[in-house]
Design a protein around this motif. Structure first.
Motif, PDB file in Angstrom:
ATOM      1  N   PRO A 154       0.813  -1.215   0.000  1.00 51.23           N
ATOM      2  CA  PRO A 154       0.000   0.000   0.000  1.00 51.23           C
ATOM      3  C   PRO A 154       0.851   1.272   0.000  1.00 51.23           C
ATOM      4  CG  PRO A 154       0.021  -0.982   2.192  1.00 51.23           C
ATOM      5  CD  PRO A 154       0.880  -1.860   1.313  1.00 51.23           C
ATOM      6  N   TYR A 155       2.162   1.138  -0.118  1.00 47.73           N
ATOM      7  CA  TYR A 155       3.030   2.317  -0.130  1.00 47.73           C
ATOM      8  C   TYR A 155       4.274   2.039  -0.978  1.00 47.73           C
ATOM      9  CZ  TYR A 155       5.900  -0.243   3.228  1.00 47.73           C
ATOM     10  OH  TYR A 155       6.695  -1.186   3.827  1.00 47.73           O
ATOM     11  N   ASP A 156       4.964   3.128  -1.357  1.00 46.56           N
ATOM     12  CA  ASP A 156       6.211   3.026  -2.104  1.00 46.56           C
ATOM     13  C   ASP A 156       7.404   3.055  -1.155  1.00 46.56           C
ATOM     14  OD1 ASP A 156       5.585   2.903  -4.838  1.00 46.56           O
ATOM     15  OD2 ASP A 156       5.288   5.079  -4.961  1.00 46.56           O
ATOM     16  N   ALA A 157       8.428   2.283  -1.455  1.00 49.61           N
ATOM     17  CA  ALA A 157       9.714   2.469  -0.783  1.00 49.61           C
ATOM     18  C   ALA A 157      10.173   3.900  -1.050  1.00 49.61           C
ATOM     19  CB  ALA A 157      10.743   1.481  -1.329  1.00 49.61           C
ATOM     20  N   THR A 158      10.970   4.465  -0.144  1.00 53.39           N
ATOM     21  CA  THR A 158      11.454   5.844  -0.339  1.00 53.39           C
ATOM     22  C   THR A 158      12.212   5.988  -1.666  1.00 53.39           C
ATOM     23  OG1 THR A 158      11.485   6.323   2.004  1.00 53.39           O
ATOM     24  CG2 THR A 158      12.957   7.627   0.624  1.00 53.39           C
ATOM     25  N   VAL A 159      13.045   5.007  -2.005  1.00 52.66           N
ATOM     26  CA  VAL A 159      13.805   5.114  -3.270  1.00 52.66           C
ATOM     27  C   VAL A 159      12.867   5.107  -4.478  1.00 52.66           C
ATOM     28  CG1 VAL A 159      15.986   4.152  -2.401  1.00 52.66           C
ATOM     29  CG2 VAL A 159      14.244   2.607  -3.334  1.00 52.66           C
ATOM     30  N   ILE A 160      11.769   4.353  -4.373  1.00 51.24           N
ATOM     31  CA  ILE A 160      10.797   4.311  -5.475  1.00 51.24           C
ATOM     32  C   ILE A 160      10.114   5.671  -5.601  1.00 51.24           C
ATOM     33  CG2 ILE A 160       8.655   3.211  -6.295  1.00 51.24           C
ATOM     34  CD1 ILE A 160      11.173   1.439  -6.497  1.00 51.24           C
ATOM     35  N   GLY A 161       9.721   6.237  -4.458  1.00 50.85           N
ATOM     36  CA  GLY A 161       9.103   7.567  -4.468  1.00 50.85           C
ATOM     37  C   GLY A 161      10.045   8.603  -5.078  1.00 50.85           C
ATOM     38  N   LYS A 162      11.341   8.501  -4.735  1.00 49.72           N
ATOM     39  CA  LYS A 162      12.311   9.461  -5.280  1.00 49.72           C
ATOM     40  C   LYS A 162      12.465   9.294  -6.790  1.00 49.72           C
ATOM     41  CE  LYS A 162      15.214  10.309  -1.243  1.00 49.72           C
ATOM     42  NZ  LYS A 162      16.263  11.334  -1.222  1.00 49.72           N
ATOM     43  N   LEU A 163      12.522   8.036  -7.252  1.00 51.80           N
ATOM     44  CA  LEU A 163      12.653   7.814  -8.699  1.00 51.80           C
ATOM     45  C   LEU A 163      11.390   8.263  -9.433  1.00 51.80           C
ATOM     46  CD1 LEU A 163      14.510   4.369  -9.003  1.00 51.80           C
ATOM     47  CD2 LEU A 163      15.448   6.660  -9.324  1.00 51.80           C
ATOM     48  N   ARG A 164      10.220   8.008  -8.838  1.00 53.76           N
ATOM     49  CA  ARG A 164       8.969   8.489  -9.467  1.00 53.76           C
ATOM     50  C   ARG A 164       9.002  10.007  -9.597  1.00 53.76           C
ATOM     51  NH1 ARG A 164       4.978   4.400  -9.676  1.00 53.76           N
ATOM     52  NH2 ARG A 164       4.899   3.040  -7.849  1.00 53.76           N
ATOM     53  N   GLY A 190      23.703   3.689   5.323  1.00 50.78           N
ATOM     54  CA  GLY A 190      23.131   4.972   5.735  1.00 50.78           C
ATOM     55  C   GLY A 190      23.023   6.003   4.621  1.00 50.78           C
ATOM     56  N   ARG A 191      23.672   5.731   3.481  1.00 47.28           N
ATOM     57  CA  ARG A 191      23.623   6.695   2.359  1.00 47.28           C
ATOM     58  C   ARG A 191      22.227   6.751   1.727  1.00 47.28           C
ATOM     59  NH1 ARG A 191      25.867  11.179   0.881  1.00 47.28           N
ATOM     60  NH2 ARG A 191      23.898  11.401   1.978  1.00 47.28           N
ATOM     61  N   VAL A 192      21.563   5.569   1.677  1.00 44.27           N
ATOM     62  CA  VAL A 192      20.274   5.439   1.003  1.00 44.27           C
ATOM     63  C   VAL A 192      19.247   4.910   2.012  1.00 44.27           C
ATOM     64  CG1 VAL A 192      19.043   4.284  -0.886  1.00 44.27           C
ATOM     65  CG2 VAL A 192      21.433   4.952  -1.195  1.00 44.27           C
ATOM     66  N   SER A 193      18.085   5.510   2.042  1.00 38.94           N
ATOM     67  CA  SER A 193      17.019   5.049   2.932  1.00 38.94           C
ATOM     68  C   SER A 193      16.563   3.643   2.564  1.00 38.94           C
ATOM     69  CB  SER A 193      15.814   5.994   2.829  1.00 38.94           C
ATOM     70  OG  SER A 193      14.656   5.390   3.378  1.00 38.94           O
ATOM     71  N   ARG A 194      16.364   2.807   3.567  1.00 38.67           N
ATOM     72  CA  ARG A 194      15.835   1.456   3.304  1.00 38.67           C
ATOM     73  C   ARG A 194      14.340   1.360   3.555  1.00 38.67           C
ATOM     74  NH1 ARG A 194      19.662  -1.366   6.272  1.00 38.67           N
ATOM     75  NH2 ARG A 194      18.920  -0.222   8.072  1.00 38.67           N
ATOM     76  N   TYR A 195      13.669   2.465   3.810  1.00 38.81           N
ATOM     77  CA  TYR A 195      12.229   2.390   4.055  1.00 38.81           C
ATOM     78  C   TYR A 195      11.560   1.757   2.833  1.00 38.81           C
ATOM     79  CZ  TYR A 195       7.405   3.828   4.852  1.00 38.81           C
ATOM     80  OH  TYR A 195       6.041   3.828   5.029  1.00 38.81           O
ATOM     81  N   GLY A 196      10.826   0.665   3.055  1.00 38.35           N
ATOM     82  CA  GLY A 196      10.149  -0.015   1.953  1.00 38.35           C
ATOM     83  C   GLY A 196      10.984  -1.084   1.264  1.00 38.35           C
ATOM     84  N   LEU A 197      12.232  -1.292   1.728  1.00 38.81           N
ATOM     85  CA  LEU A 197      13.017  -2.453   1.285  1.00 38.81           C
ATOM     86  C   LEU A 197      12.645  -3.595   2.223  1.00 38.81           C
ATOM     87  CD1 LEU A 197      15.448  -3.946  -0.145  1.00 38.81           C
ATOM     88  CD2 LEU A 197      16.885  -3.033   1.671  1.00 38.81           C
ATOM     89  N   VAL A 198      12.225  -4.725   1.684  1.00 38.45           N
ATOM     90  CA  VAL A 198      11.864  -5.842   2.547  1.00 38.45           C
ATOM     91  C   VAL A 198      13.137  -6.291   3.273  1.00 38.45           C
ATOM     92  CG1 VAL A 198      10.918  -8.165   2.648  1.00 38.45           C
ATOM     93  CG2 VAL A 198       9.996  -6.510   1.008  1.00 38.45           C
ATOM     94  N   ALA A 199      13.097  -6.246   4.604  1.00 36.24           N
ATOM     95  CA  ALA A 199      14.308  -6.415   5.401  1.00 36.24           C
ATOM     96  C   ALA A 199      14.830  -7.844   5.362  1.00 36.24           C
ATOM     97  CB  ALA A 199      14.025  -6.006   6.840  1.00 36.24           C
ATOM     98  N   PHE A 200      16.151  -7.978   5.237  1.00 32.80           N
ATOM     99  CA  PHE A 200      16.830  -9.273   5.361  1.00 32.80           C
ATOM    100  C   PHE A 200      17.720  -9.185   6.609  1.00 32.80           C
ATOM    101  CE2 PHE A 200      20.633 -11.577   3.041  1.00 32.80           C
ATOM    102  CZ  PHE A 200      20.820 -12.396   4.123  1.00 32.80           C
TER     103      PHE A 200
END
Lengths: 95, 491
Positions: free
Chosen positions: B107-117, B201-211
């Protein structure tokens, strides 16, 4: 490090996994081999070495206690495999 | 240079940006060229888990409309990209190549996806990977086997194997992947492209499925160094939704590219040239070091004495974190739920046993064991201490040098099926990439030659924390001097 079948079954229970006899035996062998390899860490004397849990020099990150919009309930529930009204539905928990 | 519409898919992002700005081509042309290339090569490569032609054409048309009105957003506006399927895309299924997330629509975009959009990028599809990013060959996908575009009986590397194969096959202009122990760099090396794991820490992991949350980082895969820099500039930066993202400005990476290597000190760690390494890999990397010296850098030997303990420490820490992160897959809130459970415990066990593949279960088991009562001190805490020693090795080396050069992987891409039955052998193939994640530093892989069988070889450039600019300088100077990156697989 040789794991026993009892240990494999115990860890599987902790991890909420279930294995057939055949799978449990294969996992026992593979995990034993990996743990034997990992034992090489024991060669190092780490007395007095601080553990690293995180590479960045940050501790607590605070923010303003401001109310922001939450995920709408319908969207949060949309992926539920089973639901009823505004609830997730699960098998009976209390006998 | 005149280029026909038929070969448009082969261009880089920065070349496409120039041609778009001159209105020689449209984003719709570019998107059509990429989608028809996908149609042509995908039956052989199988890099994509899902294609998004409708979304792609809609965003491409919007980019073209902006450009006509003089409101183009920058170098990524209208550029067709591929996204690893562990990055949440709003309204688009995100599976992590796992049966347990089949049907999950974030139901939401990862931060990197939002930035690319926001930058105007066009998403052509979601790419295949090892299930939950656990693997080095993409053979752990629950859905399909991606092939190496250079030799289709070989692995594309992993876990971002779909993204790397798509870039190498010209089935997108660039891609995002994630790297926990080498999962961007090793597939980039196997497929003959450029891949960067940024500083932790350079890139936000919000919305990356955590491993493994203390190791995971999102990064770009691209056809050359300049594109890699462009993509990092677009996705980097602080994000209040990821408190481990660093509150540091994002430099103008592109401006660093042309600075050359004159006056730089490059370190060559003796522990990275070891027995068991493919002779063609060692030879190619040694020649690359001489080339970089020839461009004006000074090469010195450095020592990273705890290198041989990195894999053991990593496989304790990464699996421990994974066992905790993957506890959320319980069949209740999203994804797969097993049928016929008689009570809640049974539901959890059935769902997880049927939903996870063998490698994911193996890692959950190893992590649960390491964290369990009686073993925590001997395994988890010990591995965290060794992590401190490994990080200290890099801190000391980087007091003397600006970047470190190593091979990315000990061998070129191995054969499909070669290591699937021996998980330990598979883990050992990560030997040159894993320390970087433990230390949290950035590293980039770029092509530096070919094996006698014609398989690409990767050179790894490691930098100081937040030292991506120096990595780009070094990699760009080498790339321009050698032009290995211009070679394309015979597809």
């Amino acid at each position: 490090m040789k794991l026993t079948r009892e240990e494999v079954n115990h860890v599987a229970r902790l991890a909420r996994l279930h294995f057939s006899e055949e799978e449990a035996e294969r996992f026992r062998e593979q995990l034993s081999a990996i743990l034997t390899y990992v034992e090489k860490l024991g060669e190092l004397d780490t007395t007095g070495v601080e553990p690293t849990s995180h590479v960045l020099p940050i501790r607590n990150v605070f923010r303003e206690d401001a109310v922001l919009p939450s995920l709408p309930r319908e969207e949060a529930l949309a992926n539920a495999p089973d639901r009823t009204e505004e609830f997730y539905r699960v098998p009976k928990i209390i006998e | 240079m005149k280029m026909t519409a038929m070969s448009l898919h082969t261009i880089t992002i920065h070349e496409a940006a120039v041609r778009l700005a001159r209105k020689e081509i449209s984003s719709v042309d570019l998107t059509r060229a990429v989608l028809s290339r996908i149609e042509e090569v995908e039956p052989r490569i199988r890099a994509y888990l899902a294609l998004l032609p409708e979304d792609a054409f809609r965003t491409a048309e919007a980019a073209d409309a902006r450009r006509r009105q003089g409101k183009a957003r920058g170098p990524l506006d209208g550029i067709p990209l591929a996204i690893k399927d562990n990055l949440c895309t709003r309204g688009i299924e995100t599976t992590c190549a796992s049966k347990i997330l089949k049907g999950f629509v974030p139901p939401y975009d990862a931060t990197v996806i939002g930035k690319l959009r926001a930058a105007g990028a066009v998403f052509v599809g979601k790419t295949n990977m090892d299930e939950f990013a656990m693997g080095s060959s993409t053979e752990n996908s629950a859905f399909q086997q991606t092939k190496n575009p250079w030799a289709q009986d070989r692995i594309p590397g992993g876990s971002s194997g779909g993204s790397a194969a798509a870039v190498a096959a010209d089935a997108c202009l660039g891609a995002l992947g994630s790297d926990t122990g080498g999962s961007i760099r090793q597939p980039a090396a196997c497929c003959g492209i450029v891949g960067l794991k940024p500083t932790y820490g350079r890139v936000s992991r919000y919305g990356l499925v955590a491993f493994a949350s203390s190791l995971d980082q999102i990064g770009p895969l691209a056809k050359d160094v300049e594109d890699t820099a462009l993509l990092l500039a677009a996705i980097g930066g602080h994000d209040s939704k990821d408190s481990t993202s660093a509150d540091l400005p994002v430099p103008n990476y592109r401006a660093a590219l042309a600075r050359g290597v004159k006056g730089l000190k490059v370190g060559i760690p003796k522990e990275y040239f070891v027995e068991g390494m493919d002779p063609s890999v060692e030879a190619a990397v040694r020649v690359a070091v001489r080339t970089i010296e020839g461009l004006g850098a000074e090469a010195v030997e450095v020592s990273l004495p705890h290198t041989e303990y990195a894999i053991a420490a990593y496989y304790i820490l990464a699996t421990s974190e994974a066992s905790s992160n993957l506890a959320r897959y319980d069949g209740i809130k999203y994804g797969f739920r097993a049928e016929g459970a008689k009570d809640l415990l049974d539901l959890y066990q059935k769902t997880r046993s049927e939903g996870f593949g063998a490698e994911v279960k193996r890692r959950i088991m190893l992590g649960t064991y390491s964290l369990s009562a009686g073993y925590y001190e001997a395994y988890y805490r010990k591995a965290q201490q060794v992590r401190t020693l490994i990080k200290g090795d890099f801190d000391r080396a980087f007091e003397r040098v600006d970047v470190i050069l190593t091979p990315t992987a000990p061998t070129p891409a191995f054969r499909l099926g070669e290591k699937v039955d021996d998980p330990l052998q598979m883990y050992l193939s990560d030997i040159f990439t894993i320390s970087v994640n433990l230390a949290g530093i950035p590293a980039l892989s770029l092509p530096c030659g070919f094996s006698p069988e014609g398989l690409p070889i990767g050179l790894q450039v490691l930098g100081k924390p937040f030292g991506e600019e120096t990595i780009f300088r070094t990699a760009c100077a080498y790339e321009q001097a050698t032009e290995w990156y211009r070679r394309r697989p015979p597809l």
